[in-house]
Design a protein around this motif. Structure first.
Motif, mmCIF file in Angstrom:
data_model
loop_
_atom_site.group_PDB
_atom_site.id
_atom_site.type_symbol
_atom_site.label_atom_id
_atom_site.label_comp_id
_atom_site.label_asym_id
_atom_site.label_seq_id
_atom_site.Cartn_x
_atom_site.Cartn_y
_atom_site.Cartn_z
ATOM 1 N N LEU A 43 0.858 -1.228 -0.021
ATOM 2 C CA LEU A 43 0.109 0.076 0.187
ATOM 3 C C LEU A 43 0.922 1.167 -0.090
ATOM 4 O O LEU A 43 0.287 2.445 0.321
ATOM 5 C CB LEU A 43 -0.913 0.159 1.319
ATOM 6 C CG LEU A 43 -1.853 -1.304 1.331
ATOM 7 C CD1 LEU A 43 -2.733 -1.181 2.398
ATOM 8 C CD2 LEU A 43 -2.830 -1.357 0.013
ATOM 9 N N GLY A 44 2.005 1.180 -0.395
ATOM 10 C CA GLY A 44 3.182 2.171 -0.288
ATOM 11 C C GLY A 44 4.326 1.890 -0.362
ATOM 12 O O GLY A 44 4.512 0.629 0.028
ATOM 13 N N THR A 45 5.440 2.605 -0.590
ATOM 14 C CA THR A 45 6.474 2.274 -0.642
ATOM 15 C C THR A 45 7.309 2.402 0.737
ATOM 16 O O THR A 45 8.042 1.241 1.175
ATOM 17 C CB THR A 45 7.456 3.164 -1.666
ATOM 18 O OG1 THR A 45 7.240 4.584 -1.329
ATOM 19 C CG2 THR A 45 7.221 2.723 -2.989
ATOM 20 N N HIS A 46 7.079 3.472 1.334
ATOM 21 C CA HIS A 46 7.819 3.592 2.751
ATOM 22 C C HIS A 46 6.810 3.794 3.772
ATOM 23 O O HIS A 46 6.973 3.499 4.982
ATOM 24 C CB HIS A 46 8.774 4.880 2.769
ATOM 25 C CG HIS A 46 9.857 4.612 1.709
ATOM 26 N ND1 HIS A 46 10.783 3.636 1.686
ATOM 27 C CD2 HIS A 46 10.260 5.668 0.654
ATOM 28 C CE1 HIS A 46 11.671 3.881 1.065
ATOM 29 N NE2 HIS A 46 11.279 5.169 0.256
ATOM 30 N N VAL A 66 -11.334 -10.062 9.157
ATOM 31 C CA VAL A 66 -10.364 -10.433 10.294
ATOM 32 C C VAL A 66 -9.189 -9.321 10.392
ATOM 33 O O VAL A 66 -8.185 -9.802 11.040
ATOM 34 C CB VAL A 66 -9.870 -11.787 10.223
ATOM 35 C CG1 VAL A 66 -11.246 -13.013 10.149
ATOM 36 C CG2 VAL A 66 -9.207 -12.095 9.004
ATOM 37 N N GLY A 67 -9.253 -8.305 9.610
ATOM 38 C CA GLY A 67 -8.159 -7.498 9.660
ATOM 39 C C GLY A 67 -7.200 -7.746 8.735
ATOM 40 O O GLY A 67 -7.369 -8.666 7.781
ATOM 41 N N PHE A 68 -6.137 -7.058 8.704
ATOM 42 C CA PHE A 68 -4.879 -7.405 7.761
ATOM 43 C C PHE A 68 -3.674 -7.134 8.590
ATOM 44 O O PHE A 68 -3.640 -6.279 9.357
ATOM 45 C CB PHE A 68 -5.285 -6.973 6.630
ATOM 46 C CG PHE A 68 -5.482 -5.542 6.135
ATOM 47 C CD1 PHE A 68 -4.237 -4.549 6.119
ATOM 48 C CD2 PHE A 68 -6.220 -4.743 6.547
ATOM 49 C CE1 PHE A 68 -4.236 -3.095 6.035
ATOM 50 C CE2 PHE A 68 -6.475 -3.340 6.436
ATOM 51 C CZ PHE A 68 -5.474 -2.709 6.116
ATOM 52 N N ILE A 69 -2.703 -7.473 8.016
ATOM 53 C CA ILE A 69 -1.230 -7.352 8.321
ATOM 54 C C ILE A 69 -0.337 -6.717 7.318
ATOM 55 O O ILE A 69 -0.479 -7.230 5.988
ATOM 56 C CB ILE A 69 -0.648 -8.628 9.059
ATOM 57 C CG1 ILE A 69 0.654 -8.069 9.789
ATOM 58 C CG2 ILE A 69 -0.481 -9.814 8.215
ATOM 59 C CD1 ILE A 69 1.197 -9.276 10.858
ATOM 60 N N GLY A 70 0.332 -5.856 7.366
ATOM 61 C CA GLY A 70 1.346 -5.600 6.529
ATOM 62 C C GLY A 70 2.297 -4.776 7.042
ATOM 63 O O GLY A 70 2.529 -4.082 8.349
ATOM 64 N N GLY A 71 3.379 -4.416 6.209
ATOM 65 C CA GLY A 71 4.783 -3.922 6.561
ATOM 66 C C GLY A 71 6.020 -4.455 6.034
ATOM 67 O O GLY A 71 6.085 -5.225 5.119
ATOM 68 N N ARG A 72 7.053 -4.225 6.786
ATOM 69 C CA ARG A 72 8.389 -4.754 6.236
ATOM 70 C C ARG A 72 8.888 -5.658 7.532
ATOM 71 O O ARG A 72 8.412 -5.583 8.536
ATOM 72 C CB ARG A 72 9.211 -3.747 6.034
ATOM 73 C CG ARG A 72 8.801 -2.614 4.989
ATOM 74 C CD ARG A 72 9.833 -1.425 4.565
ATOM 75 N NE ARG A 72 10.110 -0.815 5.887
ATOM 76 C CZ ARG A 72 9.399 0.237 6.480
ATOM 77 N NH1 ARG A 72 8.446 0.683 5.860
ATOM 78 N NH2 ARG A 72 9.857 0.882 7.491
#
Length: 105
Positions: A43-46, A66-72
């Motif tokens: 959903l975005g670069t940084h 159930v929501g969602f998880i994201g990131g690095r």
């Protein structure tokens, strides 16, 4: 895959197909399986691009969400709810004390 009656469908860009079919979902549900659909997206670069916030918040309006998880790696968030333009998340790397619900009032 399946985990004790839970059918997991994963949109996987490496499998060559890149598609989750409604027919697969309907078949799994008609067989009495619970169904979890995993859709890996960026959903975005940084940081999350502001243009996605309203769309992300809308997913919490679905009773099935159930929501969602994201990131690095080492910097992910588990998004669990929204209210207005705010989106609430937890850090899955940090444990939090729980609050018992429905116990003693």
């Amino acid at each position: 895959g399946e985990l004790g009656g839970l059918k997991v469908l994963l949109f996987d860009s490496t499998d060559g197909d890149n598609t989750i079919y409604k027919s697969d979902c309907r078949q799994s549900l008609s067989e009495g399986n619970a169904l979890l659909i995993l859709l890996p997206v960026r959903l975005g670069t940084h940081m999350i691009d502001k243009s996605y916030v309203a769309k992300v918040a809308a997913t919490f309006g679905l009773k099935q969400s159930v929501g969602f998880i994201g990131g690095r790696p080492a910097s992910a968030h588990y998004f669990v709810a929204s209210r207005g333009s705010l989106v609430y998340f937890l850090d899955p790397h940090t444990t939090q004390p729980y609050v018992p619900i429905g116990v003693g009032g």
